[in-house]
Motif scaffolding. Structure first.
Motif, PDB file in Angstrom:
ATOM      1  N   GLU A 213       0.965  -1.346   0.057  1.00  8.84           N
ATOM      2  CA  GLU A 213      -0.068   0.219   0.101  1.00  8.84           C
ATOM      3  C   GLU A 213       1.220   0.890  -0.426  1.00  8.84           C
ATOM      4  O   GLU A 213       1.604   1.251   0.236  1.00  8.84           O
ATOM      5  CB  GLU A 213      -0.502  -0.062   1.140  1.00  8.84           C
TER       6      GLU A 213
ATOM      7  N   ASN B 103       1.825   5.148   0.290  1.00 13.75           N
ATOM      8  CA  ASN B 103       1.382   6.623   0.769  1.00 13.75           C
ATOM      9  C   ASN B 103       2.031   7.510  -0.576  1.00 13.75           C
ATOM     10  O   ASN B 103       3.315   7.742  -0.670  1.00 13.75           O
ATOM     11  CB  ASN B 103       2.163   6.649   1.867  1.00 13.75           C
TER      12      ASN B 103
ATOM     13  N   SER C 132       2.929  11.411  -2.066  1.00 16.12           N
ATOM     14  CA  SER C 132       2.581  13.043  -1.149  1.00 16.12           C
ATOM     15  C   SER C 132       3.487  13.760  -2.444  1.00 16.12           C
ATOM     16  O   SER C 132       4.910  13.083  -3.221  1.00 16.12           O
ATOM     17  CB  SER C 132       3.444  13.470   0.280  1.00 16.12           C
TER      18      SER C 132
ATOM     19  N   ALA D 291       6.965   3.172   7.426  1.00 17.47           N
ATOM     20  CA  ALA D 291       7.222   5.158   6.856  1.00 17.47           C
ATOM     21  C   ALA D 291       7.234   6.033   7.237  1.00 17.47           C
ATOM     22  O   ALA D 291       7.672   6.706   6.829  1.00 17.47           O
ATOM     23  CB  ALA D 291       5.533   4.781   6.462  1.00 17.47           C
TER      24      ALA D 291
ATOM     25  N   THR E 231       6.253   6.308  -0.388  1.00 20.27           N
ATOM     26  CA  THR E 231       6.646   5.291   1.366  1.00 20.27           C
ATOM     27  C   THR E 231       5.435   4.233   1.199  1.00 20.27           C
ATOM     28  O   THR E 231       3.990   4.396   0.948  1.00 20.27           O
ATOM     29  CB  THR E 231       6.615   6.115   2.455  1.00 20.27           C
ATOM     30  N   TYR E 232       6.065   3.600   2.021  1.00 20.34           N
ATOM     31  CA  TYR E 232       4.897   1.874   2.637  1.00 20.34           C
ATOM     32  C   TYR E 232       5.297   1.399   4.145  1.00 20.34           C
ATOM     33  O   TYR E 232       6.478   2.531   4.728  1.00 20.34           O
ATOM     34  CB  TYR E 232       5.462   1.492   1.684  1.00 20.34           C
TER      35      TYR E 232
END
Length: 371
Positions: A76, A78, A80, A98, A116-117
């Protein structure tokens, strides 16, 4: 005649180490006491101890053989930063998640699209996920699937990749299997197996082996023991975590469920040595690459004030001699100077956290040089 050993001592010694995590012993003494307790157990109750150990090993082996195989699917992500910016993938290690990159992202997000993850179980034990976590090969496959999906969304073909600790190992394996996905690498504090720098090398070697890697592999397996496994494994993990003074203060703190990469690393190493499995390069048809260093440019950032290094001097020399923009940067005082500087000037393993300003400047300049 030999003095008989009291029955109460015969009963308690094999279990004495279970109570150790609630003490204030440092992890070095803690592991030494565990080893002594186990040896005394074999001395005082050899048959009972041998049968108990054999039964436990057999049980864990049975669970491992019949485990649920990890599914290869993207972690999953992230996301940004700048929507149309060049992609930067940031990969953490142990015992991180993360949030490790909380001081890095603000320096990159104005120009780059950052991803990130968090590895399974690294933000706490997740009973909805596979107890056995992911092995190294599967982790790399999941990272690659995630990165390919994000690149496709942005109509891009390559990414800038940063890895720390196990994350460094994983991104080096990623580049080795999928070199077309990686434009430039930043490796933080890990580039090779550990090399002691402590003046008493046996201490550093003992800490790296019994007190660190084997302890983490053992606590990961111990948690599979019914009823008592999880609380004891987490207590033991907490004992080690108390030794980490310069890491990121996570809440909740990492537990034993996050230690699986140590188990898989040493299991795979043993299986390769015994000829039970092919090497990483053979498994993934990259045997023609004799040099372990990545093909792409590499920025290696490491802390100098550690009892052992995760690189060889010969490897640093190779990197600095390359003409592709690769660079090596040492952070903080040297180990021999560590006691002469203030605590706030020490860096330690978490370079991007404890020397964030300098680290961010080096990374930004390195990325800019490759544009």
């Amino acid at each position: 005649p030999t003095m008989p050993v009291p029955l109460i001592l015969r009963i308690l010694v094999p279990f004495a180490w279970v109570a150790l995590p609630v003490t204030s012993l440092t992890v070095v003494y803690y592991m030494a006491v565990i080893i002594i307790s186990v040896l005394l157990s074999f001395l005082l109750q050899p048959i009972t101890t041998a049968v108990g150990v054999a039964a436990w090993v057999g049980y864990i082996t049975y669970l491992y053989i019949n485990r649920e195989k990890p599914e290869i699917k993207p972690f999953e992500a992230n996301v940004s930063g700048k929507e149309d910016g060049e992609i930067v993938l940031l990969c953490h290690g142990w015992p991180d998640r993360a949030e490790l990159w909380a001081k890095t992202l603000p320096a990159l997000e104005d120009k780059y699209r950052c991803i990130t993850y968090t590895l399974p179980h690294h933000a706490g034990r997740d009973r909805t996920k596979n107890f056995w976590g992911v092995d190294l090969d599967t982790a790399v496959s999941c990272i690659a699937a995630m990165l390919e999906a994000e690149l496709k969304k942005c109509n891009k073909t390559k990414a800038l990749v940063i890895g720390h600790d196990w994350g460094s190992m994983l991104v080096m394996m990623l580049e080795r299997r999928f070199p077309s996905l990686v434009k430039r690498l930043v490796l933080v504090d890990v580039l090779a197996p550990p090399i002691p720098t402590h003046k008493r090398k046996w201490i550093a070697t003992f800490m790296m082996g019994m007190v660190y890697q084997y302890l983490n592999a053992f606590t990961f397996l111990l948690q599979a023991t019914p009823i008592i496994g999880v609380p004891i494994a987490d207590y033991m993990n907490a004992a080690f975590m108390r030794m980490i003074k310069d890491g990121v203060p996570y809440k909740p703190a990492p537990d034993a469920s996050s230690n699986y990469l140590y188990f898989y690393y040493h299991l795979n190493f043993l299986q390769e040595k015994l000829g039970l499995v092919k090497s990483f390069d053979e498994r993934h048809q990259v045997s023609e690459r004799k040099d372990l260093l990545p093909l792409c440019p590499v920025l290696f950032c490491y802390a100098q004030d550690k009892a052992f290094m995760f690189h060889k001097e010969s490897t640093l020399k190779k990197l600095t001699e390359r003409k592709d923009g690769s660079k090596v940067v040492g952070f903080g005082p040297k180990w021999s100077e560590r006691k002469t500087v203030k605590k706030e000037d020490r860096v330690g393993h978490w370079v991007q956290w404890n020397a964030a300003e300098q680290f961010n400047a080096e990374v930004k300049a390195y990325f800019a040089a490759g544009e």
